[in-house]
Design a protein around this motif. Structure first.
Motif, mmCIF file in Angstrom:
data_model
loop_
_atom_site.group_PDB
_atom_site.id
_atom_site.type_symbol
_atom_site.label_atom_id
_atom_site.label_comp_id
_atom_site.label_asym_id
_atom_site.label_seq_id
_atom_site.Cartn_x
_atom_site.Cartn_y
_atom_site.Cartn_z
ATOM 1 N N VAL A 18 0.837 -1.189 0.000
ATOM 2 C CA VAL A 18 0.000 0.000 0.000
ATOM 3 C C VAL A 18 0.879 1.249 0.000
ATOM 4 C CG1 VAL A 18 -1.667 1.322 1.367
ATOM 5 C CG2 VAL A 18 -1.899 -1.166 1.173
ATOM 6 N N ARG A 19 1.878 1.184 0.827
ATOM 7 C CA ARG A 19 2.757 2.335 0.953
ATOM 8 C C ARG A 19 3.510 2.588 -0.347
ATOM 9 N NH1 ARG A 19 7.937 2.608 4.052
ATOM 10 N NH2 ARG A 19 8.490 4.806 3.939
ATOM 11 N N PHE A 20 3.944 1.523 -0.979
ATOM 12 C CA PHE A 20 4.660 1.691 -2.238
ATOM 13 C C PHE A 20 3.827 2.468 -3.252
ATOM 14 C CE2 PHE A 20 5.377 0.356 -6.620
ATOM 15 C CZ PHE A 20 6.711 0.672 -6.765
ATOM 16 N N TRP A 21 2.569 2.094 -3.378
ATOM 17 C CA TRP A 21 1.727 2.746 -4.378
ATOM 18 C C TRP A 21 1.412 4.187 -3.996
ATOM 19 C CZ3 TRP A 21 1.776 1.055 -9.021
ATOM 20 C CH2 TRP A 21 2.002 -0.308 -9.256
ATOM 21 N N ILE A 22 1.201 4.434 -2.714
ATOM 22 C CA ILE A 22 0.971 5.822 -2.300
ATOM 23 C C ILE A 22 2.214 6.653 -2.598
ATOM 24 C CG2 ILE A 22 0.515 7.360 -0.355
ATOM 25 C CD1 ILE A 22 -1.093 5.170 0.940
ATOM 26 N N GLN A 23 3.357 6.099 -2.246
ATOM 27 C CA GLN A 23 4.596 6.853 -2.479
ATOM 28 C C GLN A 23 4.813 7.140 -3.962
ATOM 29 O OE1 GLN A 23 7.364 4.333 -0.128
ATOM 30 N NE2 GLN A 23 8.041 6.267 0.745
ATOM 31 N N LEU A 24 4.511 6.133 -4.767
ATOM 32 C CA LEU A 24 4.694 6.316 -6.200
ATOM 33 C C LEU A 24 3.787 7.439 -6.711
ATOM 34 C CD1 LEU A 24 6.022 5.335 -8.825
ATOM 35 C CD2 LEU A 24 4.113 3.768 -9.117
ATOM 36 N N SER A 25 2.528 7.410 -6.303
ATOM 37 C CA SER A 25 1.611 8.453 -6.766
ATOM 38 C C SER A 25 2.065 9.822 -6.289
ATOM 39 C CB SER A 25 0.183 8.227 -6.262
ATOM 40 O OG SER A 25 -0.045 6.892 -5.997
ATOM 41 N N LYS A 99 4.098 13.589 10.470
ATOM 42 C CA LYS A 99 5.346 13.232 9.799
ATOM 43 C C LYS A 99 5.154 12.221 8.684
ATOM 44 C CE LYS A 99 9.087 14.118 12.067
ATOM 45 N NZ LYS A 99 10.319 13.774 12.750
ATOM 46 N N ALA A 100 3.902 11.790 8.495
ATOM 47 C CA ALA A 100 3.653 10.898 7.368
ATOM 48 C C ALA A 100 3.981 11.595 6.054
ATOM 49 C CB ALA A 100 2.206 10.413 7.374
ATOM 50 N N TRP A 101 4.124 12.908 6.060
ATOM 51 C CA TRP A 101 4.651 13.597 4.888
ATOM 52 C C TRP A 101 5.982 12.968 4.491
ATOM 53 C CZ3 TRP A 101 2.278 16.780 1.686
ATOM 54 C CH2 TRP A 101 1.169 17.515 2.126
ATOM 55 N N CYS A 102 6.791 12.656 5.501
ATOM 56 C CA CYS A 102 8.100 12.060 5.210
ATOM 57 C C CYS A 102 7.962 10.632 4.706
ATOM 58 C CB CYS A 102 8.977 12.040 6.453
ATOM 59 S SG CYS A 102 9.165 13.625 7.240
ATOM 60 N N GLY A 103 7.124 9.866 5.398
ATOM 61 C CA GLY A 103 7.031 8.446 5.093
ATOM 62 C C GLY A 103 6.245 8.161 3.818
ATOM 63 N N TYR A 104 5.391 9.099 3.413
ATOM 64 C CA TYR A 104 4.505 8.793 2.304
ATOM 65 C C TYR A 104 4.567 9.772 1.141
ATOM 66 C CZ TYR A 104 2.430 5.079 5.008
ATOM 67 O OH TYR A 104 2.246 3.918 5.703
#
Ligand code: SF4
Ligand code: SF4
Ligand code: SF4
Lengths: 329, 425
Positions: A18-25, A99-104
């Motif tokens: 899930v995180r991978f796809w959010i990060q990619l977008s 801080k999810a700005w950083c992680g995502y």
């Protein structure tokens, strides 16, 4: 019933995917948003660097340094409103994601995770800091934050000259690297116009080089030093999104610590704090996903639980919910 | 059984086997017959214990057997290297008596029984190599005694503080060395593939255990503590694949029972959390007294059961070294063994068990001679008092003689819990 079902589904989600796809977008949005005229303004709490001409937003440090460098009478006079609006917009953005700005969302963070993925593909193991190194290194980001704030102020009062303008940007590796996203390699150079610029941009280029090597070895290498992360931490209590811990349920097994890219020890060892967000944290939630105790770690929006650690979710994510039948032993 | 050997002269080994079989049968009969309707799937376990302890049937003739003196020797690594871990902790009075001649008189019966058993060399599955973690003094020293009987014993350094970074590093190094030593002596390489498979297999076994356990939180408890103890105890020596299949079946049946709201206890049976020195077959003395006195053990905090299954290995990147380190952390960081300097974690754990399993009280058993459990008694009692949790502390050993006095104390405690329950109603 329905609510429980949804909750269970969320708690069981494969977080890494899930995180991978959010990060990619998010990466596409912030690194290439400019192509489709997306602009989230100039108060974004991540390294969405405007040196990349196609950026979809502007890192708050750019305007902040510019504003703080104004002479005192302007800063507190004519420009006060716009400075304040900038700051408030920054806080408003920050409050939503913490801080999810950083992680995502941070393209620079995501880039590091991709470098990590590459290392993993090559079968090379990651490096870690010893606890003593960790404690020392994790303070550096506050020094950088001081550079972001103090140097412009010194310019404002006339102690430092124009060549110090945007001092942090000059040493920021994102300035050198981000333009590469849109094929621009021109920042890989040293500015010889003044001695100060020469030194600062040399540091910047070196830092960018170290960034690649560092994040290949150490997960989220740069985030340890990031002044944005330090600034986040100063206001993380304001945020709606919370990383919480129920110490009574924690067995101190250390599973969360084991997967934490930032090596935050408190996440496992502190059984007193309920707010367990630490300054190095990037709110990736990997710890929540790796905790095998029901509800020991959870992510809340205000007081509503949105994602909790659970036995079931743990087993699913670790591949322990069923036996691999192809096991040939 | 006694009939066939009446006319020949009984060797000491035969005598030992006969005595142990008698102990085992007695307890097995109690477990099978003195409680209402045990789950059908439990028959696998009843048979297993009978086969192993009454008929001395070997289970692992075809495999290299790796004896472990304590819970901290990672079975994930042993299985990955194609060995079979055998937990040597022993519960037989017969062996305790043999061991008494070899250890100081005030030693822990569990250690004495373990040493006695090894001294006799009388095994259906004899360990080929033994790993002895340096946990409590008695276990640590027992390793050296056992070595004198001709076993190959390897010490595994275990730290006695677990908070510090130093001890984490120290233990990680120990586990790395352990996997190296074992891999050397079994002549097999630890690989990413075999270790991951083994971690996930044990992880799956733990998942099954947790699922079973969760059902004990229900108001209607579908399975008694004595049965759960057998399930976990079987993990000491059973073939893991058989164990998994048997527990899968048991889980299915227990889930059905839970759906039907079948209650293994009585109407107001108090719910007990059991903690302290581990009950190991056939020394189920205290647990059986508890459940015969109309209480139900809903959870436990012991190294023969919950502690063995509770904490899990989490891995971020499935590389060999990362997995080994993860395994090491699991066996140290989450462990609530009383050998550690401070042990607030154990107290927090007991309190959490009481709360999440809705228990009415705690029964804390320490083996007479088990110094660390005896020493920790005060702090645990004080903490329970502070939380308003009723607790009974009892000392016991392996001898069959004190039964009466123990029963009286346990019954009185349970009666008081019942009164509380009645009053609450
Ligand atoms: S150079 Fe760094 S600090 Fe400056 S705008 Fe770009 S990302 Fe922000
Ligand atoms: S993984 Fe969960 S139980 Fe383990 S130390 Fe972290 S918070 Fe505690
Ligand atoms: S503490 Fe948790 S959320 Fe924060 S960086 Fe570590 S794993 Fe991610």
């Amino acid at each position: 019933m329905m609510k429980n079902k949804i909750r269970r589904m969320i708690n069981n989600m494969p977080l890494n995917k899930v995180r991978f796809w959010i990060q990619l977008s998010m990466f596409v949005l912030f690194a290439y948003g400019g192509y489709v005229l997306i602009d989230f303004g100039s108060s974004i709490p991540i390294f969405a660097c405007p040196y990349n001409s196609e950026t979809g937003a502007t890192c708050y440090f750019m305007p902040l340094q510019h504003q703080l460098a104004m002479p005192a009478n302007v800063l507190f006079g004519a420009a006060a409103i716009s400075v304040l609006v900038g700051l408030l917009t920054f806080v408003a953005w920050f409050v939503v994601l913490n801080k999810a700005w950083c992680g995502y969302a941070c393209p620079f963070g995501t880039l590091q995770d991709w470098i990590t993925a590459l290392r993993k593909k090559l079968g090379i193991r990651y490096g870690t800091y010893s606890q003593a190194q960790f404690e020392k290194l994790s303070k550096i980001k506050y020094i950088f934050l001081a550079i972001v704030i103090v140097i412009p102020l010194l310019m404002g009062v006339g102690v430092l000259g124009r060549e110090w303008s945007g001092a942090f940007c000059q040493i920021c590796p994102a300035r050198v690297i981000s333009p590469m996203f849109s094929g621009d390699f021109s920042q890989w150079k040293i500015d010889f116009s003044t001695v100060t610029s020469m030194i600062l941009t040399t540091i910047g280029v070196l830092f960018a080089a170290v960034f690649f090597v560092g994040s290949f070895i150490k997960k989220r290498f740069f985030c340890f030093f990031c002044p944005m992360s330090a600034l986040h931490y100063t206001m993380s209590d304001l945020s709606l999104l919370k990383l919480r811990k129920d110490g009574d349920k924690c067995t101190k097994c250390g599973d969360c610590y084991k997967v934490c890219d930032m090596q935050i020890k408190d996440i496992a060892d502190d059984v007193i704090s309920t707010n367990i967000l630490r300054d190095d944290c990037m709110f990736c939630m990997k710890c929540v996903a790796a905790c095998p105790e029901d509800d020991a770690l959870h992510v809340d929006i205000l007081n509503m639980r949105v994602f909790s650690s659970s036995k079931e979710g743990f087993a699913k994510r670790m591949g322990m919910d069923r036996l691999e039948k192809n096991d040939d032993r | 059984m006694t009939d066939n050997i009446k006319h020949t002269i009984e060797t000491p080994k035969q005598k030992q086997n006969r005595h142990k079989a008698m102990e085992a049968v007695k307890v097995l009969n109690m477990i099978k017959e003195e409680f209402k309707e045990p789950p059908k799937a439990m028959n696998y376990f009843y048979d297993l214990f009978e086969r192993v302890y009454c008929k001395q049937e070997p289970l692992h003739a075809d495999k290299v057997k790796v004896g472990t003196m304590c819970i901290q020797i990672p079975s994930e690594i042993i299985y990955a290297l194609d060995g079979v871990p055998l937990r040597l902790c022993n519960g037989f009075y017969t062996d305790d008596e043999i061991g008494s001649d070899l250890m100081p008189s005030k030693s822990c019966p569990l250690v004495k029984a373990t040493v006695g058993h090894l001294a006799s060399g009388n095994f259906s599955d004899k360990p080929d190599i033994i790993f002895s973690p340096t946990t409590c003094d008695q276990k640590t020293k027992a390793g050296a005694i056992v070595e004198n009987f001709g076993y190959e014993v390897m010490d595994v350094d275990f730290p006695r503080t677990k908070e510090s970074e130093e001890s984490r590093e120290y233990w990680r190094r120990s586990v790395r060395k352990f996997s190296h030593d074992l891999s050397h002596s079994l002549g097999k390489k630890l690989t990413k593939k075999n270790l991951q498979a083994s971690i996930q297999k044990i992880g799956y076994a733990q998942t099954l255990y947790h699922k079973l356990n969760d059902l004990r939180k229900n108001r209607f408890v579908p399975i008694l503590g004595k049965d759960m103890l057998m399930v976990t105890n079987a993990f000491f020596f059973d073939r893991i694949d058989n164990w998994i299949t048997a527990v899968e079946e048991l889980l299915e049946e227990i889930e059905q029972r839970a759906k039907n709201q079948l209650h293994a206890g009585g109407k107001i049976s108090p719910r007990i959390v059991y903690t302290g020195s581990p009950p190991i077959f056939p020394n189920y003395k205290i647990p059986l007294i508890i459940e015969q006195s109309d209480a139900i053990i809903v959870a436990d905090e012991t190294c023969s059961s919950n502690r063995m299954f509770n904490d899990r290995v989490s891995v971020d990147e499935w590389f060999l070294n990362d997995m080994v380190d993860s395994i090491a952390d699991k066996y140290l960081k989450g462990c609530t063994c009383p050998i550690f300097t401070k042990n607030n974690d154990r107290i927090r754990r007991i309190i959490d068990l009481v709360k999440s399993y809705h228990a009415d009280g705690v029964i804390y058993q320490a083996f007479a001679g088990c110094q660390v459990y005896e020493m920790e008694q005060r702090s645990v009692l004080a903490a329970m008092e502070k939380e308003g949790i009723a607790i009974l502390y009892i000392e016991s050993d392996y001898s069959p003689s004190q039964q009466g006095q123990l029963t009286t104390r346990v019954e009185a405690f349970i009666e008081s819990l019942k009164n509380r329950r009645r009053m609450k109603r």
